[in-house]
Scaffold this motif. Structure first.
Motif, PDB file in Angstrom:
ATOM      1  N   ARG A 155       0.817  -1.215   0.000  1.00 39.16           N
ATOM      2  CA  ARG A 155       0.000   0.000   0.000  1.00 39.16           C
ATOM      3  C   ARG A 155       0.854   1.270   0.000  1.00 39.16           C
ATOM      4  NH1 ARG A 155      -2.806   1.020   5.528  1.00 39.16           N
ATOM      5  NH2 ARG A 155      -0.635   1.606   5.940  1.00 39.16           N
ATOM      6  N   ASP A 156       1.789   1.370   0.964  1.00 38.86           N
ATOM      7  CA  ASP A 156       2.519   2.622   1.159  1.00 38.86           C
ATOM      8  C   ASP A 156       3.801   2.720   0.337  1.00 38.86           C
ATOM      9  OD1 ASP A 156       0.566   3.130   3.057  1.00 38.86           O
ATOM     10  OD2 ASP A 156       1.786   2.362   4.707  1.00 38.86           O
ATOM     11  N   GLY A 157       4.508   1.587   0.208  1.00 40.46           N
ATOM     12  CA  GLY A 157       5.782   1.604  -0.512  1.00 40.46           C
ATOM     13  C   GLY A 157       5.606   1.565  -2.014  1.00 40.46           C
ATOM     14  N   LEU A 158       4.768   0.667  -2.502  1.00 38.29           N
ATOM     15  CA  LEU A 158       4.563   0.518  -3.946  1.00 38.29           C
ATOM     16  C   LEU A 158       3.355   1.301  -4.461  1.00 38.29           C
ATOM     17  CD1 LEU A 158       5.237  -3.242  -4.801  1.00 38.29           C
ATOM     18  CD2 LEU A 158       6.803  -1.302  -4.864  1.00 38.29           C
ATOM     19  N   GLY A 159       2.437   1.633  -3.557  1.00 35.53           N
ATOM     20  CA  GLY A 159       1.206   2.298  -4.007  1.00 35.53           C
ATOM     21  C   GLY A 159       0.343   1.385  -4.863  1.00 35.53           C
ATOM     22  N   LEU A 160       0.454   0.090  -4.633  1.00 35.49           N
ATOM     23  CA  LEU A 160      -0.268  -0.890  -5.449  1.00 35.49           C
ATOM     24  C   LEU A 160      -1.767  -0.861  -5.151  1.00 35.49           C
ATOM     25  CD1 LEU A 160       0.898  -2.973  -7.512  1.00 35.49           C
ATOM     26  CD2 LEU A 160       0.632  -4.702  -5.741  1.00 35.49           C
ATOM     27  N   VAL A 161      -2.101  -0.545  -3.889  1.00 33.95           N
ATOM     28  CA  VAL A 161      -3.501  -0.428  -3.467  1.00 33.95           C
ATOM     29  C   VAL A 161      -3.638   0.817  -2.607  1.00 33.95           C
ATOM     30  CG1 VAL A 161      -3.986  -2.909  -3.559  1.00 33.95           C
ATOM     31  CG2 VAL A 161      -3.075  -1.907  -1.449  1.00 33.95           C
ATOM     32  N   ASN A 162      -4.874   1.280  -2.444  1.00 34.51           N
ATOM     33  CA  ASN A 162      -5.124   2.430  -1.577  1.00 34.51           C
ATOM     34  C   ASN A 162      -5.436   2.001  -0.151  1.00 34.51           C
ATOM     35  OD1 ASN A 162      -4.873   4.463  -3.619  1.00 34.51           O
ATOM     36  ND2 ASN A 162      -6.882   3.852  -4.396  1.00 34.51           N
ATOM     37  N   LYS A 163      -6.012   0.814  -0.006  1.00 31.05           N
ATOM     38  CA  LYS A 163      -6.325   0.256   1.296  1.00 31.05           C
ATOM     39  C   LYS A 163      -5.851  -1.193   1.343  1.00 31.05           C
ATOM     40  CE  LYS A 163     -10.523   3.031   1.983  1.00 31.05           C
ATOM     41  NZ  LYS A 163     -11.994   2.963   2.176  1.00 31.05           N
ATOM     42  N   VAL A 164      -5.410  -1.628   2.524  1.00 29.32           N
ATOM     43  CA  VAL A 164      -4.931  -3.005   2.670  1.00 29.32           C
ATOM     44  C   VAL A 164      -6.024  -3.999   2.286  1.00 29.32           C
ATOM     45  CG1 VAL A 164      -4.188  -4.723   4.363  1.00 29.32           C
ATOM     46  CG2 VAL A 164      -3.142  -2.466   4.371  1.00 29.32           C
ATOM     47  N   GLN A 165      -7.278  -3.639   2.565  1.00 26.97           N
ATOM     48  CA  GLN A 165      -8.394  -4.541   2.272  1.00 26.97           C
ATOM     49  C   GLN A 165      -8.501  -4.873   0.776  1.00 26.97           C
ATOM     50  OE1 GLN A 165      -8.479  -1.894   4.179  1.00 26.97           O
ATOM     51  NE2 GLN A 165      -9.152  -2.592   6.198  1.00 26.97           N
ATOM     52  N   GLU A 166      -7.981  -3.984  -0.071  1.00 25.16           N
ATOM     53  CA  GLU A 166      -8.031  -4.227  -1.522  1.00 25.16           C
ATOM     54  C   GLU A 166      -7.165  -5.418  -1.919  1.00 25.16           C
ATOM     55  OE1 GLU A 166      -7.276  -0.719  -3.923  1.00 25.16           O
ATOM     56  OE2 GLU A 166      -8.132   0.555  -2.355  1.00 25.16           O
ATOM     57  N   ILE A 167      -6.173  -5.736  -1.100  1.00 28.48           N
ATOM     58  CA  ILE A 167      -5.307  -6.875  -1.399  1.00 28.48           C
ATOM     59  C   ILE A 167      -6.130  -8.157  -1.411  1.00 28.48           C
ATOM     60  CG2 ILE A 167      -3.342  -8.246  -0.572  1.00 28.48           C
ATOM     61  CD1 ILE A 167      -2.205  -5.593   0.574  1.00 28.48           C
ATOM     62  N   ASP A 168      -7.016  -8.302  -0.424  1.00 27.84           N
ATOM     63  CA  ASP A 168      -7.918  -9.464  -0.388  1.00 27.84           C
ATOM     64  C   ASP A 168      -8.757  -9.547  -1.649  1.00 27.84           C
ATOM     65  OD1 ASP A 168      -7.005 -10.173   2.062  1.00 27.84           O
ATOM     66  OD2 ASP A 168      -8.918 -10.017   3.105  1.00 27.84           O
ATOM     67  N   GLN A 169      -9.318  -8.423  -2.010  1.00 28.31           N
ATOM     68  CA  GLN A 169     -10.211  -8.375  -3.171  1.00 28.31           C
ATOM     69  C   GLN A 169      -9.481  -8.791  -4.441  1.00 28.31           C
ATOM     70  OE1 GLN A 169     -12.162  -4.574  -3.683  1.00 28.31           O
ATOM     71  NE2 GLN A 169     -12.625  -4.989  -5.842  1.00 28.31           N
TER      72      GLN A 169
END
Length: 487
Positions: free
Chosen positions: A307-321
């Protein structure tokens, strides 16, 4: 009559205070994050004064939230990030420098030079000579802060892990103590004899006058505003107690910043032949009980990095999705050796690798690889524990912030091919501290009574065949080897 136990949960990124009632239910929570300092590559520091102030503010806030008075408290329990080192002036209570955090790797070279002593050290402590533990951090402070070693030898300085620092401040400098579980993480404590070891102190060049008194993990050790401080344990041992893992073979895995698996081994020290750690679980009424432990340095922190280092998602919960959109990572493997590798590899010079990327790699594949990474690291620990103990660990009790993820928990069950059991109260680290304190003041009469406060919320059983994991495991092992000795 007192109604609550207050747990102080002093973690790596935040301080929290939680009130528990007699049923083990959470009444109120207050949390405050504090600053992380990274002055050089591989260095991690905290401001110990900020930690104390953040903890104090959460104590005041949680009482206000619950509408509670000090007279409503039966006792206070403390659980803490382990191995983190604070050195302070005995006369003023002021730290002489920033705290050196458990994740810090600045003493890696020193530890490497001491490897010839490892067999002797391990036999006494159950640990490895690694920058993870406290001893080389203390020595570094004494050798690099101007005048510190001379002042320590004159008896002017105190050393403590975070539990000691909190108790010192809570008791206005009256008590300089640590419990046996925290002491066992310093490389200075003989876990067989249950006391500081003069040979280890000489080896690591740490003056004995700096050290806190070692006390039980349960039982009154001091008072704050006339409330008994009656429970202290390092975070992972507290979680083991909070999960009601009181019998040999009971195991828990905590998914926090790192990932830590412990199996209770009773009153026996099990010497690991598979590069795990033997550690004190707790000391109650003078009796030591032990555990086998394996630590993964980066777990939940991996999801924060995406989330913070790569900016891959805006929220950690998006990783699950994203991860749930694919059943496999399409050959992508992520080894999060950002702070080296812990058990069973013990390579402080390993670094993270992301391999198997192709033109068709998408965000969802990296998210799936991240979840797999946490699960495979935990699998390695479980395999080692079963080999060392000869026990069949049929289920794994889980806790920590990341266990709210159904995707992660189901993946973990699939990869370890055993049931994963999530309790109703996932704040088992804090509850473990509360339980030790409550036991110490008679708020709970026995472990049997405490065991009834633990309740299963959800069970995850494997949904894939073990044969499907063979190729994934080969890729994981291959990627781990790529990450080693990189720095």
């Amino acid at each position: 009559m007192a109604k609550f136990i207050m747990a102080l949960d002093q973690g790596t990124t935040s301080s929290r205070s939680i009130l528990f009632d007699h049923n083990g239910e959470i009444v109120a929570v207050s949390q405050q994050e504090f600053t992380q300092y990274f002055p050089k590559s591989g260095w991690v520091e905290h401001d110990a004064e900020e930690i104390w102030q953040s903890q104090l503010k959460t104590m005041e806030a949680v009482m206000k939230k619950a509408g509670a008075e000090v007279s409503d408290l039966a006792g206070i329990g403390i659980t803490n990030q382990r191995e983190t080192v604070v050195v302070w002036e005995r006369s003023t209570g002021k730290p002489i420098c920033n705290a050196i955090v458990w994740q810090d790797r600045r003493t890696a070279d020193v530890c490497q030079q001491m490897k010839s002593e490892e067999a002797v050290v391990s036999a006494k402590t159950g640990l490895r000579i690694d920058p993870y533990f406290s001893a080389t951090k203390v020595a570094w402070i004494l050798d690099h802060v101007d005048g510190a070693r001379n002042r320590a030898e004159q008896g002017e300085l105190c050393f403590g892990t975070i539990d000691s620092w909190l108790v010192w401040n809570l008791t206005d400098g009256e008590k300089h103590v640590t419990d046996a579980s925290n002491a066992s993480r310093t490389l200075l404590f003989n876990i067989h004899e249950g006391d500081w070891d003069d040979d280890l102190l000489a080896l690591f060049n740490v003056p004995k006058s700096m050290l806190p008194e070692v006390v039980d993990s349960s039982g009154e050790i001091g008072r704050w505003q006339d409330v008994a401080i009656a429970g202290v344990a390092g975070d992972q041992q507290a979680a083991l107690f909070g999960q009601a893992c009181y019998e040999p073979g009971r195991a828990k895995n905590t998914y926090g910043t790192g990932c830590f698996m412990l199996t209770h081994t009773g009153d026996q020290v099990v010497d690991s032949e598979n590069d795990l750690l033997s550690t004190v679980a707790w000391r109650i009424r003078g009796k030591l009980e032990y555990a086998l432990e394996g630590g993964v340095f980066i777990a939940g922190a991996l999801f924060q990095w995406l989330r913070d280092g790569l900016g891959l998602v805006n929220k950690v919960q998006e990783i699950d999705q994203l991860a749930s959109e694919c059943t496999h990572s399409d050959g992508v493997v992520l080894v999060p050796a950002f702070a080296g590798l812990g058990a069973p590899h013990w390579d402080p010079n390993a670094r993270g690798v992301l391999v198997g990327i192709s033109r068709g790699t998408e965000k969802k594949h990296i998210c799936r690889a991240a979840i797999d990474a946490v699960c495979f690291q935990s699998l390695e620990l479980l395999e080692c524990m079963e080999k060392d103990t000869g026990l069949d660990i049929s289920e794994l009790r889980v806790d920590g912030g990341a266990v709210v993820s159904d995707v992660l928990m189901q993946s973990q069950a699939d990869i370890i091919q055993r049931d994963i059991v999530r309790p109703e109260i996932i704040e088992t680290t804090a509850f473990g501290a509360a339980a030790l304190a409550g036991l110490g003041v008679g708020f709970w009469e026995s472990r049997d009574e405490l065991a009834h406060t633990w309740r299963e919320e959800k069970r995850y059983s494997p949904q894939i065949d073990a044969g499907e994991l063979i190729e994934k495991r080969k890729l994981w092992d291959k990627a781990v080897e790529r990450s080693k000795a990189w720095a």
